[in-house]
Scaffold this motif. Structure first.
Motif, PDB file in Angstrom:
ATOM      1  N   GLY A 152      38.405   2.198  13.057  1.00 37.74           N
ATOM      2  CA  GLY A 152      39.356   2.133  13.428  1.00 37.74           C
ATOM      3  C   GLY A 152      39.690   0.668  13.839  1.00 37.74           C
ATOM      4  O   GLY A 152      40.504  -0.801  13.703  1.00 37.74           O
ATOM      5  N   ILE A 153      38.308   0.249  14.901  1.00 37.36           N
ATOM      6  CA  ILE A 153      38.698  -1.491  15.147  1.00 37.36           C
ATOM      7  C   ILE A 153      38.122  -2.240  14.287  1.00 37.36           C
ATOM      8  O   ILE A 153      38.420  -3.125  14.074  1.00 37.36           O
ATOM      9  CB  ILE A 153      37.045  -1.421  16.082  1.00 37.36           C
ATOM     10  N   SER A 154      37.294  -1.416  13.066  1.00 33.70           N
ATOM     11  CA  SER A 154      36.809  -2.387  12.017  1.00 33.70           C
ATOM     12  C   SER A 154      37.789  -2.644  11.208  1.00 33.70           C
ATOM     13  O   SER A 154      37.345  -3.607  10.163  1.00 33.70           O
ATOM     14  CB  SER A 154      35.490  -1.913  11.908  1.00 33.70           C
ATOM     15  N   VAL A 155      38.123  -2.288  10.322  1.00 35.65           N
ATOM     16  CA  VAL A 155      39.552  -2.365   9.557  1.00 35.65           C
ATOM     17  C   VAL A 155      39.417  -3.565   9.455  1.00 35.65           C
ATOM     18  O   VAL A 155      39.286  -4.127   8.755  1.00 35.65           O
ATOM     19  CB  VAL A 155      40.514  -1.408   9.459  1.00 35.65           C
ATOM     20  N   LEU A 156      40.447  -4.070  10.097  1.00 33.72           N
ATOM     21  CA  LEU A 156      40.862  -5.395  10.185  1.00 33.72           C
ATOM     22  C   LEU A 156      40.093  -6.304  10.097  1.00 33.72           C
ATOM     23  O   LEU A 156      40.086  -8.266   9.509  1.00 33.72           O
ATOM     24  CB  LEU A 156      42.472  -5.975  11.758  1.00 33.72           C
TER      25      LEU A 156
ATOM     26  N   ILE B 233      25.891   2.053  15.062  1.00 32.44           N
ATOM     27  CA  ILE B 233      26.905   1.335  14.544  1.00 32.44           C
ATOM     28  C   ILE B 233      26.945   0.472  12.592  1.00 32.44           C
ATOM     29  O   ILE B 233      27.756   0.647  11.893  1.00 32.44           O
ATOM     30  CB  ILE B 233      26.504  -0.380  15.504  1.00 32.44           C
ATOM     31  N   GLY B 234      25.669   0.922  12.565  1.00 32.35           N
ATOM     32  CA  GLY B 234      25.029   0.205  11.118  1.00 32.35           C
ATOM     33  C   GLY B 234      25.383   0.894  10.136  1.00 32.35           C
ATOM     34  O   GLY B 234      26.118   0.346   8.873  1.00 32.35           O
ATOM     35  N   ALA B 235      25.572   2.358  10.186  1.00 33.68           N
ATOM     36  CA  ALA B 235      25.938   3.400   9.235  1.00 33.68           C
ATOM     37  C   ALA B 235      27.602   3.027   8.750  1.00 33.68           C
ATOM     38  O   ALA B 235      28.337   2.783   7.881  1.00 33.68           O
ATOM     39  CB  ALA B 235      26.310   4.777   9.170  1.00 33.68           C
ATOM     40  N   ALA B 236      28.607   3.290  10.673  1.00 35.00           N
ATOM     41  CA  ALA B 236      29.379   3.516  10.017  1.00 35.00           C
ATOM     42  C   ALA B 236      30.106   1.688   9.927  1.00 35.00           C
ATOM     43  O   ALA B 236      31.313   1.993   8.663  1.00 35.00           O
ATOM     44  CB  ALA B 236      30.621   3.886  11.221  1.00 35.00           C
ATOM     45  N   TYR B 237      29.666   0.758   9.985  1.00 36.53           N
ATOM     46  CA  TYR B 237      30.166  -0.446  10.396  1.00 36.53           C
ATOM     47  C   TYR B 237      30.167  -0.748   9.081  1.00 36.53           C
ATOM     48  O   TYR B 237      30.745  -1.388   8.122  1.00 36.53           O
ATOM     49  CB  TYR B 237      29.970  -1.499  11.414  1.00 36.53           C
ATOM     50  N   ASN B 238      29.074  -1.469   8.433  1.00 39.91           N
ATOM     51  CA  ASN B 238      28.554  -1.687   6.871  1.00 39.91           C
ATOM     52  C   ASN B 238      29.600  -0.482   5.991  1.00 39.91           C
ATOM     53  O   ASN B 238      30.109  -1.709   5.030  1.00 39.91           O
ATOM     54  CB  ASN B 238      27.039  -1.001   7.158  1.00 39.91           C
ATOM     55  N   LEU B 239      29.844   0.955   5.824  1.00 34.66           N
ATOM     56  CA  LEU B 239      30.296   1.217   5.133  1.00 34.66           C
ATOM     57  C   LEU B 239      31.950   0.784   4.954  1.00 34.66           C
ATOM     58  O   LEU B 239      32.912   0.798   4.222  1.00 34.66           O
ATOM     59  CB  LEU B 239      30.809   3.309   5.381  1.00 34.66           C
ATOM     60  N   VAL B 240      32.758   0.348   6.385  1.00 39.81           N
ATOM     61  CA  VAL B 240      34.365  -0.140   5.862  1.00 39.81           C
ATOM     62  C   VAL B 240      33.929  -1.207   5.542  1.00 39.81           C
ATOM     63  O   VAL B 240      34.789  -1.507   4.446  1.00 39.81           O
ATOM     64  CB  VAL B 240      34.766  -0.198   7.827  1.00 39.81           C
ATOM     65  N   VAL B 241      32.763  -2.094   6.247  1.00 40.10           N
ATOM     66  CA  VAL B 241      32.968  -3.414   5.102  1.00 40.10           C
ATOM     67  C   VAL B 241      32.582  -3.454   3.811  1.00 40.10           C
ATOM     68  O   VAL B 241      33.700  -4.209   2.375  1.00 40.10           O
ATOM     69  CB  VAL B 241      31.316  -4.187   6.189  1.00 40.10           C
ATOM     70  N   ALA B 242      31.339  -2.322   3.094  1.00 38.54           N
ATOM     71  CA  ALA B 242      31.605  -2.081   1.772  1.00 38.54           C
ATOM     72  C   ALA B 242      32.729  -1.678   1.040  1.00 38.54           C
ATOM     73  O   ALA B 242      33.283  -2.189  -0.097  1.00 38.54           O
ATOM     74  CB  ALA B 242      30.282  -1.802   1.896  1.00 38.54           C
TER      75      ALA B 242
ATOM     76  N   ALA C 243      48.266  -2.802  11.515  1.00 37.88           N
ATOM     77  CA  ALA C 243      48.713  -2.273  12.029  1.00 37.88           C
ATOM     78  C   ALA C 243      47.476  -1.089  12.459  1.00 37.88           C
ATOM     79  O   ALA C 243      48.328  -0.351  13.819  1.00 37.88           O
ATOM     80  CB  ALA C 243      50.212  -1.166  11.922  1.00 37.88           C
ATOM     81  N   VAL C 244      47.229  -0.485  11.643  1.00 34.64           N
ATOM     82  CA  VAL C 244      45.338   0.765  11.986  1.00 34.64           C
ATOM     83  C   VAL C 244      44.844   0.166  13.055  1.00 34.64           C
ATOM     84  O   VAL C 244      44.183   0.871  13.951  1.00 34.64           O
ATOM     85  CB  VAL C 244      44.918   1.212  10.805  1.00 34.64           C
ATOM     86  N   SER C 245      44.710  -0.911  12.864  1.00 33.97           N
ATOM     87  CA  SER C 245      43.544  -1.103  14.071  1.00 33.97           C
ATOM     88  C   SER C 245      44.239  -1.279  15.720  1.00 33.97           C
ATOM     89  O   SER C 245      43.925  -1.814  16.595  1.00 33.97           O
ATOM     90  CB  SER C 245      43.000  -3.018  13.310  1.00 33.97           C
ATOM     91  N   LEU C 246      45.516  -2.292  15.986  1.00 30.38           N
ATOM     92  CA  LEU C 246      46.274  -2.064  16.638  1.00 30.38           C
ATOM     93  C   LEU C 246      45.859  -0.856  17.698  1.00 30.38           C
ATOM     94  O   LEU C 246      46.025  -1.277  18.576  1.00 30.38           O
ATOM     95  CB  LEU C 246      47.737  -2.472  16.284  1.00 30.38           C
ATOM     96  N   PHE C 247      46.386   0.168  16.818  1.00 30.64           N
ATOM     97  CA  PHE C 247      46.629   1.431  17.361  1.00 30.64           C
ATOM     98  C   PHE C 247      45.420   1.388  18.031  1.00 30.64           C
ATOM     99  O   PHE C 247      45.434   1.888  19.077  1.00 30.64           O
ATOM    100  CB  PHE C 247      46.739   2.236  16.278  1.00 30.64           C
ATOM    101  N   ALA C 248      44.042   1.118  17.229  1.00 36.92           N
ATOM    102  CA  ALA C 248      42.571   1.612  18.003  1.00 36.92           C
ATOM    103  C   ALA C 248      42.598   0.719  19.186  1.00 36.92           C
ATOM    104  O   ALA C 248      41.501   1.246  20.218  1.00 36.92           O
ATOM    105  CB  ALA C 248      41.769   1.552  16.699  1.00 36.92           C
ATOM    106  N   TYR C 249      42.838  -0.667  18.858  1.00 41.30           N
ATOM    107  CA  TYR C 249      42.536  -1.116  20.228  1.00 41.30           C
ATOM    108  C   TYR C 249      43.638  -0.918  21.214  1.00 41.30           C
ATOM    109  O   TYR C 249      42.954  -0.899  22.835  1.00 41.30           O
ATOM    110  CB  TYR C 249      43.400  -2.478  19.648  1.00 41.30           C
ATOM    111  N   TRP C 250      44.821  -0.232  20.957  1.00 36.67           N
ATOM    112  CA  TRP C 250      45.449  -0.114  22.041  1.00 36.67           C
ATOM    113  C   TRP C 250      45.023   1.356  22.801  1.00 36.67           C
ATOM    114  O   TRP C 250      45.028   1.709  24.284  1.00 36.67           O
ATOM    115  CB  TRP C 250      47.140  -0.192  21.586  1.00 36.67           C
ATOM    116  N   ARG C 251      44.150   2.223  21.639  1.00 38.83           N
ATOM    117  CA  ARG C 251      43.724   3.227  22.341  1.00 38.83           C
ATOM    118  C   ARG C 251      42.558   3.799  23.356  1.00 38.83           C
ATOM    119  O   ARG C 251      42.294   4.731  23.731  1.00 38.83           O
ATOM    120  CB  ARG C 251      43.978   5.016  21.303  1.00 38.83           C
ATOM    121  N   MET C 252      42.013   1.939  23.109  1.00 37.46           N
ATOM    122  CA  MET C 252      40.141   3.019  23.054  1.00 37.46           C
ATOM    123  C   MET C 252      40.726   2.483  24.787  1.00 37.46           C
ATOM    124  O   MET C 252      41.128   1.116  25.275  1.00 37.46           O
ATOM    125  CB  MET C 252      39.731   1.515  22.674  1.00 37.46           C
TER     126      MET C 252
END
Length: 435
Positions: free
Chosen positions: A255-259, A377-386, A417-426
């Protein structure tokens, strides 16, 4: 009179601290400079070597085949993040950093001397594809390894500052690749660039990676990983185990990485092309505006990192998401052909994105424990980026051809909006020690 030994020791420690800080930041980020230089020169010089490896009836077909290999390398990044992330969790951050930089050095040097299709036939594009896949593995592994190294090496109250040098170095690599392209295209003829000149940047990048390896080989392991090793708690963790045991952290990272994934490729990769095709800008002005905005973005990174150490991670992230949610559509659609207009739009996108990128390494490291930080970090972040970042230029180009580019901007706003929700909840994690 003899000096007080305690005072002398304190003075020596004070003098050593800045040197250690500089060496840690340099070791953690130098690889990113050469990795992203090597990664970028492929696309920068593809127009010159494409037909030599992927012969076709016309230049466009050759270029498309060349970029297809780029896409193959891009989608190797999640695999690199997974495999090398797991490697760093078992054998150390230093070992992972040296592995990734050697992979990039070897592949770049081999590309620089690779025979063309005219010499070895179909083996030429096959070897180019394999080497590009190795580069994709390297870049994917480098992000997780460098992120964990910088974050684990930083004092708790300066983690944002230390981590900010990750994207500082990425921007530096992009600028160096762009600068070399400008110099070479001005001093060499197109015929020379096609015949042999395109090999020069790959050779320079390979040598730079070897120099980076030499600089990294003497850096110490992080204190967090050494503690884990001494405690005997290092175990092989599968991706499935990481998902089942750290599901909340993985979903939060996604959620943090989407935007952020959208933003990087929208404003760094595609915006110059959008300005040329949508606003009628000249290529020279469009790419100059892009270069200037990337330089401004790079310089701002340490400032934004230090800012988060003082005021917290969540406020910066929420400003980033709200700015995109409210202003992205009208700002991008307002772009004009003038240098001022393009530079303002690019600076809006990259400086607001910089609020996120400067502290992304710190935030991601704070989500996971030391035992699974590399693979998490490596697997999840790079999957979102790809999945999101890698498709941004293609989707934007296709929708623009249908005169519906506004749909993509609405798509990015939904991501905001997805990332904003993640930022608000973290939870706020500034200043807290890593687990």
């Amino acid at each position: 009179m003899n000096a007080n030994p305690e005072i002398a020791q304190a003075g020596a420690a004070a003098e050593a601290a800045p040197r250690r800080t500089a060496s840690v930041i340099f070791a953690g980020s130098v690889g990113n400079v050469v990795e992203w230089f090597d990664w970028s020169v492929y696309t920068t010089f593809a127009i010159y070597f494409g037909k030599q490896f992927f012969p076709a009836e016309n230049d466009t077909a050759s270029l498309l085949a060349t970029f297809a290999v780029f896409a193959v390398g891009f989608f190797m990044r999640p695999l690199g993040g997974w495999v090398i992330g797991g490697f760093s969790d078992r054998f150390g951050r230093r070992a992972a950093l040296t592995l990734t930089i050697m992979m990039m050095a070897g592949s770049s040097l081999l590309i620089s001397v690779l025979p063309t299709y005219a010499t070895i036939g179909v083996l030429a594009p096959v070897l180019m594809t394999v080497l590009r896949m190795v580069q994709g593995l390297s870049v994917g592994g480098e992000y997780g390894a460098a992120t964990t190294f910088l974050a684990e090496s930083a004092p708790a109250k300066r983690r944002g500052l230390y981590g900010s040098f990750l994207f500082f170095s990425i921007a530096a690599g992009l600028l160096l690749a762009s600068g070399l392209a400008v110099v070479m295209t001005n001093v060499m003829s197109k015929e020379a660039l096609v015949a042999w000149g395109w090999r020069i940047p790959f050779f320079i990048g390979g040598c730079g990676s070897l120099a980076g390896f030499w600089m990294r080989r003497n850096v110490g392991e992080t204190h967090a990983f050494e503690q884990l090793r001494r405690s005997g708690r290092i175990e092989r963790r599968s991706l499935w185990w990481t998902w089942t045991q750290h599901r909340t952290a993985v979903l939060r990272l996604v959620g943090i990485s989407v935007l952020g994934a959208f933003s990087f490729y929208l404003f760094i990769s595609f915006m110059p092309i959008y300005a040329i095709r949508h606003a009628g800008a000249t290529p020279a002005d469009a790419f100059l505006a892009s270069t200037l905005s990337i330089a401004i973005f790079m310089v701002a990174q340490p400032f934004f990192g230090a800012l988060s150490d003082r005021f917290g991670r969540r406020p910066q992230l929420m400003v980033f998401a709200v700015a995109y949610l409210v202003f992205l559509y009208p700002v991008v659609r307002s772009i004009g052909p003038s240098m001022t207009s393009m530079l303002l739009v690019e600076c809006f996108g990259l400086l607001t994105y910089g609020l996120y990128s400067a502290i992304a390494p710190a935030i991601m490291a704070e989500l996971f424990s030391t035992a699974v930080r590399g693979i998490g970090i490596g697997a999840a972040y790079n999957l979102v980026v790809a999945l999101l970042g890698g498709t941004t230029p293609y989707l934007m180009t296709w929708l623009q051809s249908q005169q519906r580019e506004g749909w993509f901007l609405a798509y990015v706003c939904a991501g905001a909006a997805v990332s904003l929700f993640a930022y608000w909840r973290m939870p706020e994690t500034v200043g807290k020690p890593l687990e």
